[in-house]
Design a protein around this motif. Structure first.
Motif, PDB file in Angstrom:
ATOM      1  N   ARG A 264       0.821  -1.011  -0.007  1.00  0.00           N
ATOM      2  CA  ARG A 264       0.018  -0.066  -0.072  1.00  0.00           C
ATOM      3  C   ARG A 264       1.003   1.192  -0.033  1.00  0.00           C
ATOM      4  O   ARG A 264       0.589   2.261  -0.923  1.00  0.00           O
ATOM      5  N   TYR A 273      -3.946   2.959  -9.671  1.00  0.00           N
ATOM      6  CA  TYR A 273      -3.522   1.637  -9.261  1.00  0.00           C
ATOM      7  C   TYR A 273      -4.402   0.629 -10.107  1.00  0.00           C
ATOM      8  O   TYR A 273      -5.718   0.538 -10.016  1.00  0.00           O
ATOM      9  N   ALA A 275      -6.073  -2.492  -9.997  1.00  0.00           N
ATOM     10  CA  ALA A 275      -6.540  -3.347  -9.230  1.00  0.00           C
ATOM     11  C   ALA A 275      -7.216  -4.437 -10.052  1.00  0.00           C
ATOM     12  O   ALA A 275      -8.438  -4.727 -10.332  1.00  0.00           O
ATOM     13  N   GLU A 277      -8.198  -8.174 -10.886  1.00  0.00           N
ATOM     14  CA  GLU A 277      -8.241  -9.681 -10.423  1.00  0.00           C
ATOM     15  C   GLU A 277      -7.706 -10.781 -11.308  1.00  0.00           C
ATOM     16  O   GLU A 277      -7.582 -10.576 -12.581  1.00  0.00           O
ATOM     17  N   GLU A 287      -8.667  -7.989  -1.966  1.00  0.00           N
ATOM     18  CA  GLU A 287      -8.115  -6.809  -1.133  1.00  0.00           C
ATOM     19  C   GLU A 287      -7.749  -5.592  -2.408  1.00  0.00           C
ATOM     20  O   GLU A 287      -7.507  -4.615  -1.668  1.00  0.00           O
ATOM     21  N   LYS A 288      -7.528  -5.890  -3.299  1.00  0.00           N
ATOM     22  CA  LYS A 288      -6.690  -4.899  -4.494  1.00  0.00           C
ATOM     23  C   LYS A 288      -7.558  -3.629  -4.449  1.00  0.00           C
ATOM     24  O   LYS A 288      -6.925  -2.735  -4.502  1.00  0.00           O
ATOM     25  N   VAL A 289      -8.727  -3.716  -4.733  1.00  0.00           N
ATOM     26  CA  VAL A 289      -9.550  -2.244  -4.899  1.00  0.00           C
ATOM     27  C   VAL A 289      -9.451  -1.557  -3.674  1.00  0.00           C
ATOM     28  O   VAL A 289      -9.377  -0.482  -3.601  1.00  0.00           O
ATOM     29  N   ASP A 291      -7.120  -1.820  -1.259  1.00  0.00           N
ATOM     30  CA  ASP A 291      -5.659  -1.246  -1.183  1.00  0.00           C
ATOM     31  C   ASP A 291      -5.511   0.240  -1.725  1.00  0.00           C
ATOM     32  O   ASP A 291      -4.931   0.748  -1.205  1.00  0.00           O
ATOM     33  N   ALA A 292      -6.153   0.185  -2.878  1.00  0.00           N
ATOM     34  CA  ALA A 292      -5.894   1.479  -3.658  1.00  0.00           C
ATOM     35  C   ALA A 292      -6.680   2.589  -2.890  1.00  0.00           C
ATOM     36  O   ALA A 292      -6.044   3.691  -2.710  1.00  0.00           O
ATOM     37  N   PRO A 299      -8.463   3.593  -7.997  1.00  0.00           N
ATOM     38  CA  PRO A 299      -8.285   2.442  -8.541  1.00  0.00           C
ATOM     39  C   PRO A 299      -9.055   2.167  -9.814  1.00  0.00           C
ATOM     40  O   PRO A 299     -10.094   2.832  -9.880  1.00  0.00           O
ATOM     41  N   TYR A 301     -10.349  -1.041 -11.730  1.00  0.00           N
ATOM     42  CA  TYR A 301     -10.817  -2.165 -11.487  1.00  0.00           C
ATOM     43  C   TYR A 301     -11.137  -3.333 -12.624  1.00  0.00           C
ATOM     44  O   TYR A 301     -11.794  -2.724 -13.657  1.00  0.00           O
TER      45      TYR A 301
END
Length: 308
Positions: A264, A273, A275, A277, A287-289, A291-292, A299, A301
């Motif tokens: 992060r 970022y 994000a 998948e 958790e990616k979106v 995290d942004a 993000p 996505y």
């Protein structure tokens, strides 16, 4: 998530248990998991800290009162640090189960026992198809859990889950659906950097480098194409060699949780970022979106259109 487990157990109609029989129960969940690999960032690592409401109201006309609610994990940070890599998680959880049997389970009030198996941890300790009858935990219920996608682990899930009373994955078709998202805590937010200090491009982090087939998103091919038109710094294991100059280095922490925090921090230097998948699948939002959002960046996505 575990409140959902309890609700599902207490309100379901099964041949094993009829919730109308009793009004007060203690619930003990015995959780087999290697926290260092599977628990610290995916919502499974409770490390013995478990809060449970004494009154749960579900989709019925009355509430069921609970007595004590306890989660017993196969591993704690102390056990991991003292035993290092030589840990037999099954022996640990069996020893703890026997301790509770000797000291607790002889009480008069009704008790429900649940064994919750992280299927990836259990898969390294047992014979295929990793059924729960290969251990000596005579619990009332058995549940297999995973936060990985069904698309990637379909063979493991199909052949193993049928031996358990229930399954818990991110899929809405599992017995008890679980999510990565546990809420945004403002204390975790990284202070936003001045716009003029941000790298005018995007970061991308991936450690699963398959090229894409079936339900996968083919995210590596998309990132490679986007790199032709804009700056995209790949900070993880995948596509790392494509970047000529990366001023931001992504370091690995001593634990999975520390690595997540360092990730992060790294992506917070960028405007965007990616994000992305690794799978298109309903319910599979990792958790990616989030995290942004925590890092204070925008993000972009790629994943299930149903959920985001």
């Amino acid at each position: 998530m575990f409140l959902l487990v309890l609700l599902a157990l207490l309100y379901t109609t099964t041949s094993k248990f009829n919730y109308q029989q009793y009004s007060l129960k203690d619930v003990y969940i015995f959780h087999l998991i290697d926290n260092s690999l599977w628990g610290e960032v995916d919502g499974s690592a409770l490390k013995g800290n478990f809060n449970c409401n004494t009154n749960l109201t579900g989709g019925v006309s009355h509430s069921i009162k609970l007595g004590e609610c306890v989660l017993v994990s196969s591993e704690s940070s102390f056990e991991r640090s003292s035993a290092k890599n030589n840990v037999n998680f099954m022996n640990i959880i069996e020893d703890k189960f026997r301790q509770y049997t000797d000291s607790v389970f002889n009480r008069s009030r009704q008790i429900i026992t649940v064994s919750l198996y992280n299927i990836h941890t259990w898969g390294t300790l047992s014979r295929w198809p990793h059924a729960p009858d290969q251990v000596r935990l005579p619990t009332n219920y058995t549940i297999a859990e995973s936060e990985e996608s069904v698309s990637r682990f379909n063979k493991l899930f199909q052949n193993s889950f049928k031996h358990f009373d229930a399954s818990s994955t991110t899929s809405p078709f599992s017995t008890i659906q679980r999510t990565y998202f546990a809420g945004l805590n403002s204390s975790e937010f990284i202070p936003m950097k001045p716009f003029h200090n941000l790298i005018k491009g995007a970061s991308f982090v991936a450690s699963t480098c398959h090229r894409g087939s079936g339900g996968t998103t083919k995210r590596l091919a998309m990132v490679s194409e986007l790199q032709k038109y804009m700056r995209v710094d790949s900070l993880g294991k995948c596509l790392r060699s494509n970047n000529k100059e990366i001023p931001i280095l992504l370091k690995q922490g001593k634990t999975a949780l520390e690595s997540l925090q360092l990730k992060r921090q790294a992506i917070s230097h960028y405007l965007f970022y990616f994000a992305f998948e690794n799978t298109f699948e309903r319910g599979y939002v990792t958790e990616k979106v989030f995290d942004a959002l925590i890092a204070g960046v925008v993000p972009v996505y790629l994943g299930s259109s149903v959920d985001c």
